[in-house]
Design a protein around this motif. Structure first.
Motif, PDB file in Angstrom:
ATOM      1  N   CYS A  45       0.819  -1.216   0.000  1.00 55.06           N
ATOM      2  CA  CYS A  45       0.000   0.000   0.000  1.00 55.06           C
ATOM      3  C   CYS A  45       0.848   1.259   0.000  1.00 55.06           C
ATOM      4  O   CYS A  45       0.487   2.274   0.626  1.00 55.06           O
ATOM      5  CB  CYS A  45      -0.959  -0.003   1.175  1.00 55.06           C
ATOM      6  N   GLY A  46       1.962   1.247  -0.648  1.00 57.27           N
ATOM      7  CA  GLY A  46       2.797   2.428  -0.735  1.00 57.27           C
ATOM      8  C   GLY A  46       3.688   2.650   0.465  1.00 57.27           C
ATOM      9  O   GLY A  46       4.451   3.612   0.495  1.00 57.27           O
ATOM     10  N   MET A  47       3.632   1.805   1.470  1.00 57.78           N
ATOM     11  CA  MET A  47       4.445   1.953   2.672  1.00 57.78           C
ATOM     12  C   MET A  47       5.691   1.082   2.556  1.00 57.78           C
ATOM     13  O   MET A  47       5.741   0.139   1.777  1.00 57.78           O
ATOM     14  CB  MET A  47       3.643   1.520   3.907  1.00 57.78           C
TER      15      MET A  47
END
Length: 125
Positions: A45-47
């Motif tokens: 999730c983009g993390m």
């Protein structure tokens, strides 16, 4: 006459075959080809990923998933059977051909569940 009857099915089969082939061919032209280190990282999730993202699941999860899919398929087949042979169900002719086929199908599924339980493969459920 026969060609006219099956012409829509032939078109449907042709579209069904061409759609995945076309998707693979277009994906080949539009996919990124440059190598980067970002490409090997795990996407969460983009993390930034925390810990190791690639863990091994126990084989019992897969067996549980297979049994779940088996019962889904049985449910779908029995629903279609009940809709098709609704006349036989209304006349309570369960020992006719339709009833026998459904009972045989359920019996085969139950034999599979009994075998799985005897092998203690899904004992943890």
């Amino acid at each position: 006459m026969l060609v006219d009857d099956y012409y829509p099915i032939a078109v449907f089969v042709l579209v069904a075959i061409m759609f995945p082939v076309l998707a693979f061919v277009t994906a080949k032209f539009f996919r990124p080809t440059k190598y980067s280190t970002l490409r090997d990282t795990t996407y969460e999730c983009g993390m930034e990923p925390i810990g190791q993202a690639q863990i091994q699941f126990h084989v019992q999860f897969y067996i549980y998933a297979l049994v779940f899919v088996l019962f889904d398929i049985v449910t779908v087949f029995l629903l279609v059977w009940a809709l098709t042979y609704s006349d036989a169900l209304s006349s309570m002719d369960l020992l006719g051909q339709a009833g026998f086929s459904a009972l045989a199908f359920i019996a085969i599924g139950l034999v599979g569940v009994y075998y799985a339980l005897k092998k203690e493969a899904i004992l943890w459920i």
